[in-house]
Design a protein around this motif. Structure first.
Motif, PDB file in Angstrom:
ATOM      1  N   TYR A  99      13.647 -22.677  -3.098  1.00 12.66           N
ATOM      2  CA  TYR A  99      14.716 -21.847  -3.627  1.00 12.66           C
ATOM      3  C   TYR A  99      16.064 -22.466  -3.283  1.00 12.66           C
ATOM      4  CZ  TYR A  99      11.765 -17.690  -4.551  1.00 12.66           C
ATOM      5  OH  TYR A  99      10.843 -16.808  -5.039  1.00 12.66           O
ATOM      6  N   TYR A 100      17.098 -22.014  -3.989  1.00 13.78           N
ATOM      7  CA  TYR A 100      18.462 -22.394  -3.621  1.00 13.78           C
ATOM      8  C   TYR A 100      18.731 -21.936  -2.185  1.00 13.78           C
ATOM      9  CZ  TYR A 100      23.538 -22.593  -3.532  1.00 13.78           C
ATOM     10  OH  TYR A 100      24.841 -22.872  -3.194  1.00 13.78           O
ATOM     11  N   GLY A 101      19.269 -22.828  -1.374  1.00 16.41           N
ATOM     12  CA  GLY A 101      19.597 -22.485   0.002  1.00 16.41           C
ATOM     13  C   GLY A 101      18.444 -22.633   0.975  1.00 16.41           C
ATOM     14  N   VAL A 102      17.256 -23.006   0.493  1.00 10.85           N
ATOM     15  CA  VAL A 102      16.100 -23.240   1.363  1.00 10.85           C
ATOM     16  C   VAL A 102      15.801 -24.727   1.335  1.00 10.85           C
ATOM     17  CG1 VAL A 102      13.698 -22.655   1.856  1.00 10.85           C
ATOM     18  CG2 VAL A 102      15.223 -20.940   0.844  1.00 10.85           C
ATOM     19  N   PHE A 103      15.719 -25.330   2.494  1.00 10.45           N
ATOM     20  CA  PHE A 103      15.629 -26.787   2.594  1.00 10.45           C
ATOM     21  C   PHE A 103      14.369 -27.306   1.917  1.00 10.45           C
ATOM     22  CE2 PHE A 103      15.250 -30.894   4.858  1.00 10.45           C
ATOM     23  CZ  PHE A 103      16.519 -31.376   4.611  1.00 10.45           C
ATOM     24  N   SER A 104      14.555 -28.305   1.071  1.00  7.51           N
ATOM     25  CA  SER A 104      13.442 -28.877   0.314  1.00  7.51           C
ATOM     26  C   SER A 104      12.674 -29.890   1.157  1.00  7.51           C
ATOM     27  CB  SER A 104      13.980 -29.565  -0.943  1.00  7.51           C
ATOM     28  OG  SER A 104      12.945 -30.195  -1.657  1.00  7.51           O
ATOM     29  N   PRO A 105      11.332 -29.850   1.151  1.00 12.23           N
ATOM     30  CA  PRO A 105      10.529 -30.782   1.967  1.00 12.23           C
ATOM     31  C   PRO A 105      10.408 -32.157   1.316  1.00 12.23           C
ATOM     32  CG  PRO A 105       9.070 -29.314   0.793  1.00 12.23           C
ATOM     33  CD  PRO A 105      10.470 -28.875   0.452  1.00 12.23           C
ATOM     34  N   VAL A 106      11.546 -32.794   1.073  1.00 13.74           N
ATOM     35  CA  VAL A 106      11.521 -34.100   0.423  1.00 13.74           C
ATOM     36  C   VAL A 106      11.112 -35.208   1.394  1.00 13.74           C
ATOM     37  CG1 VAL A 106      13.145 -33.534  -1.407  1.00 13.74           C
ATOM     38  CG2 VAL A 106      14.021 -34.282   0.807  1.00 13.74           C
ATOM     39  N   ARG A 107      11.286 -34.981   2.697  1.00 21.31           N
ATOM     40  CA  ARG A 107      10.819 -35.958   3.681  1.00 21.31           C
ATOM     41  C   ARG A 107       9.416 -35.577   4.103  1.00 21.31           C
ATOM     42  NH1 ARG A 107      14.945 -37.930   8.244  1.00 21.31           N
ATOM     43  NH2 ARG A 107      12.940 -38.795   8.841  1.00 21.31           N
ATOM     44  N   GLY A 108       8.431 -36.207   3.504  1.00 23.07           N
ATOM     45  CA  GLY A 108       7.059 -35.774   3.689  1.00 23.07           C
ATOM     46  C   GLY A 108       6.336 -36.342   4.887  1.00 23.07           C
ATOM     47  N   GLU A 109       6.981 -37.271   5.623  1.00 21.98           N
ATOM     48  CA  GLU A 109       6.208 -37.916   6.689  1.00 21.98           C
ATOM     49  C   GLU A 109       5.801 -36.942   7.792  1.00 21.98           C
ATOM     50  OE1 GLU A 109      10.595 -38.748   7.705  1.00 21.98           O
ATOM     51  OE2 GLU A 109       9.328 -38.872   5.931  1.00 21.98           O
ATOM     52  N   TYR A 110       6.652 -35.951   8.074  1.00 22.93           N
ATOM     53  CA  TYR A 110       6.285 -35.007   9.138  1.00 22.93           C
ATOM     54  C   TYR A 110       5.096 -34.147   8.718  1.00 22.93           C
ATOM     55  CZ  TYR A 110       8.684 -31.163   6.676  1.00 22.93           C
ATOM     56  OH  TYR A 110       9.073 -30.219   5.774  1.00 22.93           O
ATOM     57  N   LEU A 111       4.942 -33.930   7.414  1.00 21.20           N
ATOM     58  CA  LEU A 111       3.794 -33.174   6.927  1.00 21.20           C
ATOM     59  C   LEU A 111       2.514 -33.986   7.061  1.00 21.20           C
ATOM     60  CD1 LEU A 111       5.451 -31.636   3.756  1.00 21.20           C
ATOM     61  CD2 LEU A 111       4.982 -30.494   5.925  1.00 21.20           C
ATOM     62  N   ASP A 112       2.634 -35.309   6.957  1.00 17.75           N
ATOM     63  CA  ASP A 112       1.460 -36.159   7.186  1.00 17.75           C
ATOM     64  C   ASP A 112       0.947 -35.980   8.613  1.00 17.75           C
ATOM     65  OD1 ASP A 112       1.822 -37.075   4.633  1.00 17.75           O
ATOM     66  OD2 ASP A 112       2.695 -39.004   5.209  1.00 17.75           O
ATOM     67  N   LEU A 113       1.879 -35.811   9.565  1.00 19.94           N
ATOM     68  CA  LEU A 113       1.461 -35.572  10.949  1.00 19.94           C
ATOM     69  C   LEU A 113       0.701 -34.253  11.066  1.00 19.94           C
ATOM     70  CD1 LEU A 113       4.710 -36.635  12.875  1.00 19.94           C
ATOM     71  CD2 LEU A 113       2.574 -37.909  12.716  1.00 19.94           C
ATOM     72  N   VAL A 114       1.231 -33.186  10.456  1.00 17.68           N
ATOM     73  CA  VAL A 114       0.565 -31.883  10.511  1.00 17.68           C
ATOM     74  C   VAL A 114      -0.816 -31.955   9.862  1.00 17.68           C
ATOM     75  CG1 VAL A 114       0.734 -29.453   9.805  1.00 17.68           C
ATOM     76  CG2 VAL A 114       2.788 -30.694  10.496  1.00 17.68           C
ATOM     77  N   ALA A 115      -0.947 -32.792   8.852  1.00 22.91           N
ATOM     78  CA  ALA A 115      -2.215 -32.881   8.128  1.00 22.91           C
ATOM     79  C   ALA A 115      -3.264 -33.718   8.850  1.00 22.91           C
ATOM     80  CB  ALA A 115      -1.971 -33.464   6.733  1.00 22.91           C
ATOM     81  N   ARG A 116      -2.835 -34.641   9.739  1.00 21.19           N
ATOM     82  CA  ARG A 116      -3.815 -35.576  10.301  1.00 21.19           C
ATOM     83  C   ARG A 116      -4.135 -35.360  11.779  1.00 21.19           C
ATOM     84  NH1 ARG A 116       0.100 -40.902  10.380  1.00 21.19           N
ATOM     85  NH2 ARG A 116       0.681 -40.844  12.594  1.00 21.19           N
ATOM     86  N   VAL A 117      -3.240 -34.714  12.534  1.00 21.43           N
ATOM     87  CA  VAL A 117      -3.500 -34.522  13.970  1.00 21.43           C
ATOM     88  C   VAL A 117      -4.654 -33.536  14.135  1.00 21.43           C
ATOM     89  CG1 VAL A 117      -2.540 -33.618  16.126  1.00 21.43           C
ATOM     90  CG2 VAL A 117      -1.147 -35.095  14.661  1.00 21.43           C
ATOM     91  N   PRO A 118      -5.647 -33.856  14.979  1.00 15.58           N
ATOM     92  CA  PRO A 118      -6.795 -32.953  15.154  1.00 15.58           C
ATOM     93  C   PRO A 118      -6.358 -31.567  15.610  1.00 15.58           C
ATOM     94  CG  PRO A 118      -7.251 -35.098  16.119  1.00 15.58           C
ATOM     95  CD  PRO A 118      -5.808 -35.107  15.745  1.00 15.58           C
ATOM     96  N   LEU A 119      -6.951 -30.543  15.010  1.00 17.92           N
ATOM     97  CA  LEU A 119      -6.636 -29.167  15.383  1.00 17.92           C
ATOM     98  C   LEU A 119      -7.278 -28.812  16.715  1.00 17.92           C
ATOM     99  CD1 LEU A 119      -7.305 -27.480  11.925  1.00 17.92           C
ATOM    100  CD2 LEU A 119      -5.069 -27.749  13.001  1.00 17.92           C
ATOM    101  N   PRO A 120      -6.615 -27.967  17.529  1.00 14.97           N
ATOM    102  CA  PRO A 120      -7.277 -27.447  18.722  1.00 14.97           C
ATOM    103  C   PRO A 120      -8.564 -26.711  18.345  1.00 14.97           C
ATOM    104  CG  PRO A 120      -4.919 -26.924  18.741  1.00 14.97           C
ATOM    105  CD  PRO A 120      -5.234 -27.487  17.382  1.00 14.97           C
ATOM    106  N   SER A 121      -9.475 -26.595  19.287  1.00 11.68           N
ATOM    107  CA  SER A 121     -10.829 -26.105  18.984  1.00 11.68           C
ATOM    108  C   SER A 121     -10.838 -24.712  18.360  1.00 11.68           C
ATOM    109  CB  SER A 121     -11.675 -26.106  20.260  1.00 11.68           C
ATOM    110  OG  SER A 121     -11.062 -25.298  21.263  1.00 11.68           O
TER     111      SER A 121
END
Length: 384
Positions: free
Chosen positions: A179-201
Motif C-alpha cells: 500500500y501507499y506508505g507501507v514499505f515495499s519488500p524490494v530488497r529480497g535478500e533478507y527474505l531469503d534468510l527467513v526462507a532458508r534458516v532451519p526452524l526451531p523444533s
C-alpha cells in the motif's frame, strides 16, 4: 475545511484559499504564486529556492517536465566557496547526504497541483489519479485541495506498485502488493534468510512476526508450514495491507494480524523481527520503515523478547550492518544490548545485498553500501 491547514494565494478577485495536504506533514507554504506553461524552469527553481510555491494552472505534462528540469538544477547547483571537501568520515557523509536530500525535497516540493473535491486533476493532459488518491487519503469528501506535484507522482507510483505487486522469490515468485506508505519488500535478500534458516523444533506450531508491514515475513513463515502466525503492527495502512496480501496468498486462516506495538500477548517458539536498520530521524512517514530514532524498535524488541519466547525458542533478528559502516551504531553496542536483555547468540546467517545502489560508485554512501551485510541473528534466552 477548518480542521485542515490551508494554502492562500493572491488572485485578481482577491485572496483565495485551498485545503493543504501533505503526507509528510510539511507546513503549507506561506508564499504562493500562480504558474503556468509560460513559467521557465530557471524562474521556478529560483522561486522555489527562495521558499515561494508555484500553484500550477497549465498543462500537467508540462508541469512534470518543469519538475524534472528543476531537479537537474538542484543536482548541479553550484556551492558557495567552490567545490565541497570530501567528507572526513562515513557519518559525516551520511549527514551531508541527508541534508542534501532534505533540501532537494523542500525545493522540488514547491510545485503544487490543485486537486478537485472528487480527486480529479482539472489540468490538460492530467491522468486519472482518483483511485491512487483514494487509496492514500480515503473516500473523497468534496473539498478541493492543493498538493505537491511530487506527492501526486508518489501516489500514482504507489498505486502502480500496489496494482502490479512485487515478485518475491522466497514465495516462489508470488507477489506482495504494498500500500501507499507501507514499505515495499524490494530488497529480497533478507527474505531469503527467513526462507532458508532451519526452524526451531517447535516453530511449526506458532510464530510471531513483529512489525509485519506488508505481511511478507508472515507469508514466508506460513509457506514454510508454520500453522499459526501472529503478525503485529501499529500502522493502520500496514495492518490493512498485510491482511489483504495474506488473504490473496491463501494464508488468511494461518496468519492472525493484530494491532499492537511490538509483541502480542503470550509466548511463541519463534519470534521474528525486521526492525528499521538505520538509527536516525525519519523525514517522512514512509521512512519509519528505514529509520529508527535511537534504535527504539530494535532495543524494544531485544528488551521484550525474553518474556515472549517459549522455553528453547528462538528470536530471529534481521538486521543490516549498514549503520555500523556509517558510524551510527557499533557492533559492540548491539552485542551489549543483546546481553543486557538476558539473551545469547545461538548463530547467525549472513547475506550480501543485491540492490542496484550496492554497485553504484556515484552513490554518496557507496563505501558503506559495498561493505554492507544483512544478517539473521538467532537469539535464545541466556542460560543462567
Amino acid at each position: 475545511m477548518t480542521d485542515f491547514p490551508t494554502l492562500t494565494w493572491p488572485d485578481t478577485d482577491g485572496p483565495r484559499t485551498l485545503r493543504w495536504r501533505s503526507e509528510a506533514g510539511v507546513p503549507a507554504p506561506k508564499r504562493v504564486v500562480v504558474a503556468d506553461d509560460r513559467t521557465t524552469a530557471d524562474v521556478a527553481y529560483r522561486l522555489a529556492c527562495e521558499g515561494t510555491a508555484l500553484l500550477w494552472r497549465g498543462d500537467y505534462q508540462n508541469a512534470r517536465q518543469l519538475l524534472q528540469a528543476m531537479a537537474r538544477r538542484a543536482e548541479h547547483k553550484p556551492r558557495k566557496g567552490g567545490a565541497p571537501k570530501a567528507p572526513a568520515t562515513p557519518i559525516e557523509a551520511f549527514h551531508l547526504h541527508r541534508q542534501a536530500q532534505a533540501q532537494r525535497a523542500r525545493t522540488l516540493g514547491m510545485v503544487l497541483l490543485p486537486i478537485e473535491g472528487d480527486y480529479s486533476i482539472a489540468l490538460r493532459r492530467a491522468p486519472d489519479a482518483k483511485l491512487a488518491c483514494e487509496e492514500a487519503w480515503g473516500a473523497p469528501d468534496g473539498e478541493p485541495s492543493a498538493v505537491s506535484l511530487r506527492e501526486v507522482l508518489g501516489l500514482i507510483g504507489a498505486h502502480e506498485w500496489r496494482r502490479k505487486g512485487v515478485a518475491i522469490p522466497a514465495l516462489g515468485g508470488a507477489h506482495i502488493h504494498p500500500y501507499y506508505g507501507v514499505f515495499s519488500p524490494v530488497r529480497g535478500e533478507y527474505l531469503d534468510l527467513v526462507a532458508r534458516v532451519p526452524l526451531p523444533s517447535e516453530a511449526l506450531k506458532k510464530a510471531f512476526d513483529i512489525g509485519t508491514g506488508t505481511g511478507v515475513i508472515a507469508a514466508v513463515l506460513a509457506s514454510r508450514g508454520v500453522k499459526h502466525v501472529v503478525a503485529t503492527d501499529q500502522d493502520a495502512r500496514a495492518l490493512a495491507c498485510a491482511r489483504e496480501n495474506l488473504d490473496r496468498l491463501g494464508y488468511g486462516d494461518q496468519v492472525e494480524v493484530i494491532e499492537v506495538d511490538l509483541f502480542p500477548p503470550g509466548r511463541a517458539p519463534l519470534v521474528v523481527c525486521n526492525p528499521p536498520w538505520v538509527p536516525a530521524r525519519p523525514a517522512s512517514p514512509i521512512e519509519y520503515a528505514v529509520f529508527d530514532p535511537d534504535s527504539r524498535m530494535l532495543r524494544g524488541f531485544l528488551a521484550g523478547l525474553k518474556d515472549h519466547l517459549e522455553p528453547g525458542g528462538e528470536g530471529w533478528l534481521i538486521l543490516s550492518d549498514f549503520a555500523e559502516h556509517l558510524g551510527l551504531r557499533t557492533r559492540e553496542a548491539l552485542v551489549e544490548w543483546i546481553v543486557e536483555a538476558g539473551l545469547e547468540v545461538a548463530g547467525r546467517e549472513d547475506i550480501r545485498p543485491r540492490h542496484p545502489k550496492a554497485s553504484d560508485p556515484t552513490d554518496p554512501l557507496h563505501r558503506a553500501r559495498t561493505a554492507e551485510v544483512t544478517s539473521l541473528w538467532r537469539l535464545k534466552v541466556r542460560s543462567e
